[in-house]
Design a protein around this motif. Structure first.
Motif, PDB file in Angstrom:
ATOM      1  N   LYS A  57       0.816  -1.214   0.000  1.00  0.00           N
ATOM      2  CA  LYS A  57       0.000   0.000   0.000  1.00  0.00           C
ATOM      3  C   LYS A  57       0.851   1.267   0.000  1.00  0.00           C
ATOM      4  O   LYS A  57       0.535   2.216  -0.712  1.00  0.00           O
ATOM      5  CB  LYS A  57      -0.928   0.013   1.224  1.00  0.00           C
ATOM      6  CG  LYS A  57      -2.013  -1.033   1.223  1.00  0.00           C
ATOM      7  CD  LYS A  57      -3.011  -0.819   2.352  1.00  0.00           C
ATOM      8  CE  LYS A  57      -2.341  -0.716   3.714  1.00  0.00           C
ATOM      9  NZ  LYS A  57      -1.611  -1.942   4.100  1.00  0.00           N
ATOM     10  N   THR A  58       1.898   1.300   0.807  1.00  0.00           N
ATOM     11  CA  THR A  58       2.688   2.534   0.917  1.00  0.00           C
ATOM     12  C   THR A  58       3.332   2.922  -0.411  1.00  0.00           C
ATOM     13  O   THR A  58       3.198   4.082  -0.842  1.00  0.00           O
ATOM     14  CB  THR A  58       3.739   2.407   2.030  1.00  0.00           C
ATOM     15  OG1 THR A  58       3.072   2.180   3.279  1.00  0.00           O
ATOM     16  CG2 THR A  58       4.571   3.672   2.131  1.00  0.00           C
ATOM     17  N   PRO A  59       4.025   2.013  -1.117  1.00  0.00           N
ATOM     18  CA  PRO A  59       4.534   2.395  -2.446  1.00  0.00           C
ATOM     19  C   PRO A  59       3.430   2.794  -3.413  1.00  0.00           C
ATOM     20  O   PRO A  59       3.635   3.640  -4.283  1.00  0.00           O
ATOM     21  CB  PRO A  59       5.252   1.123  -2.927  1.00  0.00           C
ATOM     22  CG  PRO A  59       5.570   0.357  -1.700  1.00  0.00           C
ATOM     23  CD  PRO A  59       4.453   0.654  -0.743  1.00  0.00           C
ATOM     24  N   THR A  60       2.241   2.189  -3.261  1.00  0.00           N
ATOM     25  CA  THR A  60       1.125   2.548  -4.131  1.00  0.00           C
ATOM     26  C   THR A  60       0.673   3.974  -3.873  1.00  0.00           C
ATOM     27  O   THR A  60       0.449   4.755  -4.815  1.00  0.00           O
ATOM     28  CB  THR A  60      -0.047   1.580  -3.923  1.00  0.00           C
ATOM     29  OG1 THR A  60       0.379   0.244  -4.227  1.00  0.00           O
ATOM     30  CG2 THR A  60      -1.216   1.941  -4.822  1.00  0.00           C
ATOM     31  N   VAL A  61       0.519   4.337  -2.601  1.00  0.00           N
ATOM     32  CA  VAL A  61       0.117   5.704  -2.263  1.00  0.00           C
ATOM     33  C   VAL A  61       1.136   6.701  -2.805  1.00  0.00           C
ATOM     34  O   VAL A  61       0.772   7.739  -3.389  1.00  0.00           O
ATOM     35  CB  VAL A  61      -0.027   5.855  -0.728  1.00  0.00           C
ATOM     36  CG1 VAL A  61      -0.183   7.325  -0.335  1.00  0.00           C
ATOM     37  CG2 VAL A  61      -1.222   5.056  -0.228  1.00  0.00           C
ATOM     38  N   ILE A  62       2.412   6.403  -2.639  1.00  0.00           N
ATOM     39  CA  ILE A  62       3.452   7.306  -3.128  1.00  0.00           C
ATOM     40  C   ILE A  62       3.400   7.421  -4.651  1.00  0.00           C
ATOM     41  O   ILE A  62       3.494   8.527  -5.214  1.00  0.00           O
ATOM     42  CB  ILE A  62       4.833   6.819  -2.660  1.00  0.00           C
ATOM     43  CG1 ILE A  62       4.955   6.996  -1.140  1.00  0.00           C
ATOM     44  CG2 ILE A  62       5.954   7.572  -3.378  1.00  0.00           C
ATOM     45  CD1 ILE A  62       6.189   6.352  -0.537  1.00  0.00           C
ATOM     46  N   ALA A  63       3.228   6.299  -5.339  1.00  0.00           N
ATOM     47  CA  ALA A  63       3.170   6.322  -6.805  1.00  0.00           C
ATOM     48  C   ALA A  63       1.972   7.135  -7.292  1.00  0.00           C
ATOM     49  O   ALA A  63       2.080   7.907  -8.263  1.00  0.00           O
ATOM     50  CB  ALA A  63       3.097   4.895  -7.347  1.00  0.00           C
ATOM     51  N   LEU A  64       0.827   6.976  -6.649  1.00  0.00           N
ATOM     52  CA  LEU A  64      -0.346   7.747  -7.038  1.00  0.00           C
ATOM     53  C   LEU A  64      -0.153   9.232  -6.755  1.00  0.00           C
ATOM     54  O   LEU A  64      -0.557  10.090  -7.560  1.00  0.00           O
ATOM     55  CB  LEU A  64      -1.577   7.228  -6.298  1.00  0.00           C
ATOM     56  CG  LEU A  64      -2.048   5.824  -6.672  1.00  0.00           C
ATOM     57  CD1 LEU A  64      -3.192   5.392  -5.761  1.00  0.00           C
ATOM     58  CD2 LEU A  64      -2.469   5.746  -8.127  1.00  0.00           C
ATOM     59  N   PRO A 306      15.606   2.469  -0.936  1.00  0.00           N
ATOM     60  CA  PRO A 306      14.270   2.951  -1.296  1.00  0.00           C
ATOM     61  C   PRO A 306      13.714   2.165  -2.473  1.00  0.00           C
ATOM     62  O   PRO A 306      14.453   1.754  -3.380  1.00  0.00           O
ATOM     63  CB  PRO A 306      14.512   4.416  -1.659  1.00  0.00           C
ATOM     64  CG  PRO A 306      15.938   4.467  -2.095  1.00  0.00           C
ATOM     65  CD  PRO A 306      16.665   3.420  -1.298  1.00  0.00           C
ATOM     66  N   VAL A 307      12.407   1.934  -2.461  1.00  0.00           N
ATOM     67  CA  VAL A 307      11.764   1.208  -3.542  1.00  0.00           C
ATOM     68  C   VAL A 307      10.623   2.039  -4.116  1.00  0.00           C
ATOM     69  O   VAL A 307      10.197   3.039  -3.517  1.00  0.00           O
ATOM     70  CB  VAL A 307      11.222  -0.161  -3.069  1.00  0.00           C
ATOM     71  CG1 VAL A 307      12.364  -1.055  -2.614  1.00  0.00           C
ATOM     72  CG2 VAL A 307      10.185   0.008  -1.959  1.00  0.00           C
ATOM     73  N   MET A 308      10.124   1.619  -5.268  1.00  0.00           N
ATOM     74  CA  MET A 308       9.048   2.330  -5.936  1.00  0.00           C
ATOM     75  C   MET A 308       8.147   1.321  -6.634  1.00  0.00           C
ATOM     76  O   MET A 308       8.567   0.214  -6.977  1.00  0.00           O
ATOM     77  CB  MET A 308       9.610   3.323  -6.958  1.00  0.00           C
ATOM     78  CG  MET A 308      10.446   2.674  -8.049  1.00  0.00           C
ATOM     79  SD  MET A 308      11.330   3.853  -9.095  1.00  0.00           S
ATOM     80  CE  MET A 308       9.962   4.660  -9.908  1.00  0.00           C
ATOM     81  N   LEU A 309       6.903   1.703  -6.802  1.00  0.00           N
ATOM     82  CA  LEU A 309       5.961   0.886  -7.554  1.00  0.00           C
ATOM     83  C   LEU A 309       5.964   1.341  -9.005  1.00  0.00           C
ATOM     84  O   LEU A 309       5.854   2.534  -9.289  1.00  0.00           O
ATOM     85  CB  LEU A 309       4.546   1.030  -6.977  1.00  0.00           C
ATOM     86  CG  LEU A 309       3.425   0.388  -7.788  1.00  0.00           C
ATOM     87  CD1 LEU A 309       3.543  -1.131  -7.776  1.00  0.00           C
ATOM     88  CD2 LEU A 309       2.067   0.828  -7.275  1.00  0.00           C
TER      89      LEU A 309
END
Length: 329
Positions: A57-64, A306-309
């Motif tokens: 969820k956290t990478p998703t929120v950041i990507a959005l 650090p990672v990203m979606l």
């Protein structure tokens, strides 16, 4: 928390014995969701899950948040602030607050978008709108009825799926799969392409719900990981996923240590990790989410990864977002 092993299928004796309690848990969730929510003057995008524990969820929120910002919008994130002691509404300041105050995930997200912590999600959203938000990203609020949602995205780990299909405490679910998907506008499956295909065949309940897929990958930092000796530690929902990411970068994993999700790190544990890395001639590496929970005096001793979606078909998610602003607002 650590996810019990029996939550992942097939259903064993313990899961079967606990299934009646799971049914009660699901019924309580359903009753709670019957309460009407607040309708805001701006769109509300909910990023949640049906499973308890980490699904991405956290990478998703950041990507959005990044996509919305790039499109000219002013997204603000509203989170409960799991693990933090502040009840809010309070806007998270990365240089002012600690993970103990606001939670590790809001502290991490605040580096990408204005973020609010509020036990009362409606109060947090109102504060965000007053501060200039033209769209709300509701972090982990799929089973929370405080706000009316305009777009509900259910995030699922493609490998783990929905576990044994039972509700807490018999399984990993907050509500039955079919019940949750009936409220979802979009499913985001995170994992390899083959795992995403397997997910769909394993869970026929997914038929009829639009799906997008994505993968978690390291953010480019210029760090030469290939051949690097590493002692890795992670206190996230599924630490083994982080260790697999490091292996994929070509590091030599000397040792790995998993901790409970959101758990604070004691001085004794950090001392042991530092000593182990030093004696092994290895770098100490952790997740970016763990890094914000470390004491300030220790942060320079552990390298965050650090990672990203990354969405496989970004036009699908962009279409869903654009539909929230029919007049191009």
């Amino acid at each position: 928390m650590r996810t019990p092993g029996f939550w992942s299928g097939p259903r064993g004796l313990l899961a079967t014995l606990l299934a009646p309690l799971g049914a009660l848990y699901a019924a309580a969730t359903a009753r709670r969701l019957r309460r009407p929510g607040l309708r805001l003057p701006v769109p509300v995008i909910c990023v949640g899950n049906i499973n308890a524990g980490g699904t991405g969820k956290t990478p998703t929120v950041i990507a959005l948040a990044e996509r919305l910002t790039a499109a000219g919008h002013r997204p603000h994130v509203v989170s409960r602030g799991h693990g933090g002691r502040l009840t809010g509404p309070v806007q998270v300041e990365f240089t002012l607050h600690s993970a103990a105050e606001v939670g590790d995930e809001p502290l991490l997200i605040a580096a990408f978008a204005p973020t609010w912590v509020a036990r009362d999600r409606a109060a947090g959203a109102r504060a965000a709108v007053s501060a200039g938000a033209d769209v709300i990203l509701l972090d982990d609020g799929f089973q929370n009825p405080a706000l009316e949602k305009d777009l509900s995205i259910v995030v699922v780990d493609a490998v783990a799926g929905f576990g044994n299909g039972l509700c807490i405490p018999a399984g990993p679910l907050r509500e039955p799969v079919a019940t949750g998907l009936a409220r979802a506008d979009l499913v985001l499956a995170i994992g390899g392409a083959r795992a995403c295909d397997t997910l769909v065949s394993a869970w026929p309940e997914l038929d009829g719900t639009p799906m997008v897929t994505g993968r978690i990958q390291p953010r480019p930092t210029g760090m030469p990981w290939q051949g690097q000796r590493v002692v890795a530690f992670a206190g996230i929902g599924h630490p083994e996923k982080f260790f697999a990411t490091l292996r994929g970068l070509g590091v030599e994993l000397v040792a790995t240590h998993g901790f409970p999700d959101h758990a604070p790190y004691t001085a004794a544990a950090l001392t042991r990790l530092e000593r182990e890395a030093r004696e092994a001639g290895a770098m100490l590496v952790t997740t970016d989410k763990d890094a914000v929970r470390l004491p300030e005096s220790f942060r320079g001793k552990a390298m965050p990864l650090p990672v990203m979606l990354v969405f496989r078909s970004p036009e699908q998610i962009d279409d869903a977002l654009n539909n929230l602003f029919p007049n191009g607002q």
